[in-house]
Design an enzyme around this catalytic site. Structure first.
Site, PDB file in Angstrom:
ATOM      1  N   ASP A 211      -9.521   1.312   9.718  1.00 11.78           N
ATOM      2  CA  ASP A 211      -8.913   0.661   8.562  1.00 11.78           C
ATOM      3  C   ASP A 211      -8.922   1.611   7.366  1.00 11.78           C
ATOM      4  O   ASP A 211      -9.919   2.284   7.093  1.00 11.78           O
ATOM      5  CB  ASP A 211      -9.710  -0.612   8.242  1.00 11.78           C
ATOM      6  CG  ASP A 211      -9.145  -1.369   7.074  1.00 11.78           C
ATOM      7  OD1 ASP A 211      -8.016  -1.871   7.175  1.00 11.78           O
ATOM      8  OD2 ASP A 211      -9.849  -1.464   6.041  1.00 11.78           O
TER       9      ASP A 211
ATOM     10  N   GLU B  48      -5.169   3.898  10.415  1.00  9.67           N
ATOM     11  CA  GLU B  48      -4.265   3.266   9.456  1.00  9.67           C
ATOM     12  C   GLU B  48      -4.134   4.282   8.328  1.00  9.67           C
ATOM     13  O   GLU B  48      -5.053   4.429   7.507  1.00  9.67           O
ATOM     14  CB  GLU B  48      -4.836   1.953   8.939  1.00  9.67           C
ATOM     15  CG  GLU B  48      -3.887   1.248   7.986  1.00  9.67           C
ATOM     16  CD  GLU B  48      -4.488   0.009   7.347  1.00  9.67           C
ATOM     17  OE1 GLU B  48      -3.754  -0.975   7.179  1.00  9.67           O
ATOM     18  OE2 GLU B  48      -5.689   0.023   7.008  1.00  9.67           O
TER      19      GLU B  48
END
Length: 762
Positions: free
Chosen positions: A390, A426
């Site tokens: 993330d 990401e």
């Protein structure tokens, strides 16, 4: 505010340099534990052994617990450590850190606060959201004063206030000593090649909460995710890799709790080694953290036995502690300046590049070590097959911004355990220079937001604009994404090393509209989140096809406006699925999109642990048709090597071959030259991907993104025979309707507006 003395040292730092055990608390053969915790600026750290002495009292009553404190030795290179005898697995514990309370310098030691071990393998208990879990004086002494403040303003601390002396032992989760576990059996990983990989992004709880084939006691659990009914759906669909939203232990934000909401997605980590206990079965929770860990390991083993990989969505960019004025439960009390990114100013302030209130500082060796140790633990002990990082740009931030040569990223490339796993970035955060798609080093793959926007823009945003008389656009961007996004992922030394598999293609994800909502809403509808619809993205590139929202329950689909709108919406979903599942790259499907799952227009359902977010397994005819279509498209991908490119297309013959590996044609079957690509408003194209071997079929995708039907002449197949049409997005199901033969040999015909057709040639 009353003045209070600064926190005083517990012990003097030792000048001796002794052996330092691994960080965390680890059982030893003699019936004790080795203890080590990093707290470089502390003047003393105590291991606090906690026992439940009055189990009938409420969990947050201090009289429920007894505490024994053991001073640790050190610091040795910033680590406090000891061997403590007579401590068995199952023992609750925490740390208390003594040292300067100097918020203006970034130091926030407060021994009144029990701290979670950053390396804890298990946690028990819930976080209480009151002033006891803050480090500074911040709220009225009278707890009833909170009743007059429903918006939670009592939570806001004085950023540079005095240390709060209220003890937090009964108000925070307790770390638990967990027995050592062996790693997974040798060669137990499915090790699916990247070119064959199909990722399915799911939430452990939301995946099975409504699944009728999963026993009620297993729904929403790790065991439920690996139940035969769940596995059968994944295998029948054609999924190779299950990517789970965060399962690290996490806590909800105080603002959500004040509004009777919880953090459903789990991007607020409280423990990077401990599984989130609430996702385990009640029996495992009652048995303790070791049983919770066993259930997670069992889930991974069962999925492996079915040939399905497991990726974890991991959040190393920030923690649940929020900003300076929020929680004080672990890292903030151990070494606030050492763990968190600060702006370098005086007074010190957190530098937030994640939008969460804090960011972990990956310029610090201990932060890099924490992330690497956690990753190895989940890979070696739990047995997972990879990770999705993330806000991964934060993990590569050095003194002057992001760099692909960051020590953490270099470690991922070279670590003997981690480098062989599937690693997915990401590739952005909200800080300066945060968008870094295509810039991560191999072997990492990356979420491709350009693919998402190209697919939505071509099939939804452009037609919506075109329906109002504006010029349509997006063909060149779409074809670049269909071909594997070499413009983003082809830059390497040597060039083109990463291949199209580095592009994790997606149209939807947990964050944003579902597939069904993309075609039913022009605007977000996030009122249930309690933020007056201000949260969530406004850049959705969606199209409601003329009417906002889904047809009300019980409405007649044959009546206006639904009789005109619903068929177009279903075709748009099929167009998007075909683009996703047949493009070069690694496709990622969001759980429930294959079933037409809706969130009612909520494009930021992070706080909705309810039917808004859960997969709906009660299927109507339309959902069954969409499921059948998704299965068929994934079966096409699995069957035909031309749809699973492992290297970038060159557009020319490869060595030893006489056919180019990729060809583009106009609607009339002529090769696309420079002038053809430059035609403004062009919306029809044919993409020919020859089979790599003599026995492999050639695949032709014919795309019409215009608002009018067109006559199409197919190019001749490389093998010289006629094309066989095997699928059209105009079909409600994979098989053609009665008035359309579907599998006839053809050299062209009418291609309906806003549609895709697939042809095979031998």
């Amino acid at each position: 505010m009353e003045s209070r003395p600064k926190v005083t040292p517990l012990v003097r730092p030792s000048a001796r340099r002794s052996h330092v055990p691994p960080l965390g608390v680890h059982p030893t053969p003699d019936g004790g534990v080795d203890v080590a915790v990093a707290a470089a600026h502390a003047t003393g750290v105590e291991l606090c052994l906690i026992d439940v002495v009055s189990p009938d009292l409420p969990p947050h009553d201090p009289a429920r617990y007894a505490e024994r404190r053991v001073p640790l030795d050190g610091p040795t290179y910033g680590v406090w450590h000891a061997h403590v005898p007579h401590v068995r697995p199952g023992q609750r514990y925490g740390f208390r850190a003594h040292g300067p309370w100097d918020p203006e310098a970034g130091q926030r030691h407060n021994p009144a606060k029990l701290l979670v071990d950053p390396y804890a393998r298990g946690l028990v208990g819930d976080l209480a959201y009151g002033p006891e879990t803050l480090g500074a004086v911040s709220a009225p002494r009278d707890p009833e004063a909170r009743d007059d403040d429903p918006d939670g303003r009592w939570w806001i601390a004085h950023r540079y206030g005095a240390a709060d002396d209220r003890d937090s032992l009964a108000h925070v989760p307790h770390s638990v000593v967990v027995p050592s576990h062996p790693g997974p059996p040798p060669l137990s990983r499915p090790r699916v090649p990247w070119a064959d990989t199909v990722v399915y992004e799911a939430h452990v709880r939301g995946l099975t909460m409504g699944h009728p084939g999963v026993p009620p006691e297993l729904r929403g659990t790790y065991a439920g995710a690996a139940h035969p009914a769940t596995v059968a759906h994944l295998r029948d669909l054609g999924i190779t890799t299950l990517e789970l939203l965060p399962i690290h232990a996490f806590a909800s934000e105080p603002r959500l709790v004040a509004h009777s909401l919880t953090n459903y997605w789990g991007y607020q980590t409280l423990g990077f080694f401990a599984p989130h206990a609430a996702y385990a079965t009640r029996a495992a929770q009652d048995a303790g953290p070791a049983a919770v860990l066993d259930e997670v390991r069992g889930m991974v083993h069962l999925l492996h036995s079915a040939g399905i990989e497991v990726l974890l969505d991991v959040v190393y960019n920030h923690t649940c502690e929020g900003g300076d004025d929020s929680l004080h439960v672990s890292w903030r009390g151990l070494d606030n300046a050492g763990y968190y990114l600060h702006d370098g100013a005086s007074p010190a302030a957190l530098a937030d590049v994640t939008g969460t209130g804090n960011s972990l500082d990956f310029r610090r060796p201990r932060v890099v070590q924490l992330a690497l140790d956690s990753l190895r633990y989940w890979a070696e002990v739990v047995g997972v097959d990879g990770f999705r990082f993330d806000l991964a740009t934060t993990l590569g931030r050095a003194a002057h911004g992001f760099t692909p040569d960051h020590p953490f990223l270099v470690a991922l490339q070279t670590d003997p355990v981690l480098s062989g796993l599937k690693l997915v970035a990401e590739p952005w955060d909200v800080g300066p220079g945060g968008w870094q798609t295509g810039q991560f080093p191999p072997p990492m793959a990356e979420w491709n937001d350009r693919f998402r926007d190209a697919a939505r823009g071509f099939w939804l945003d452009a037609p919506r604009e075109g329906s109002h008389g504006r010029e349509l656009h997006g063909l060149r961007e779409l074809t670049t994404r269909l071909a594997g996004s070499a413009d983003l992922f082809g830059h390497s030394d040597p060039p083109l090393m990463r291949g199209p598999v580095a592009s994790v293609n997606y149209v939807t994800a947990h964050d944003g509209f579902t597939l069904a909502d993309l075609v039913a809403f022009d605007h977000k509808h996030n009122e249930a989140n309690g933020e007056d619809n201000r949260d969530g993205s406004d850049h959705n590139l969606s199209w409601n096809h003329g009417v906002e929202g889904h047809a009300p329950d019980g409405s007649d689909a044959a009546t206006e406006p639904w009789s005109a709108v619903v068929p177009l919406r279903r075709r748009s979903q099929r167009n998007l699925l075909a683009t996703l599942l047949l493009a070069a790259g690694t496709p990622m499907l969001t759980a429930g999109d294959e079933l037409g799952r809706s969130q009612g227009g909520n494009n930021n359902a992070y706080a909705q642990d309810n039917a808004i977010s859960w997969v709906d397994w009660d299927l109507d005819d339309a959902a069954r048709d969409l499921l059948a279509t998704t299965r068929y498209l994934l079966a096409l991908r699995a069957e035909h090597a031309a749809l699973r490119a492992d290297s970038f297309f060159l557009g020319t013959p490869r060595p030893g071959e006489d056919q180019p590996d990729l060809l583009w044609f106009t609607a009339d079957g002529a090769p696309m030259d420079r002038d053809a690509w430059a035609v403004a408003g062009r919306r029809v194209v044919q993409m020919l991907r020859p089979g790599p071997d003599d026995d492999d079929a050639h695949v032709l995708l014919v795309v019409n993104g215009g608002l009018d039907d067109v006559e199409v002449t197919l190019p001749p197949p490389p093998g010289g025979e006629a094309w066989e049409r095997v699928w059209s997005s105009t079909w409600d199901r994979p098989e053609p309707p009665d008035d359309d033969p579907g599998d006839d040999e053809t050299d062209g015909g009418t291609l309906e507006s806003l549609s895709v057709e697939v042809f095979l040639g031998r």
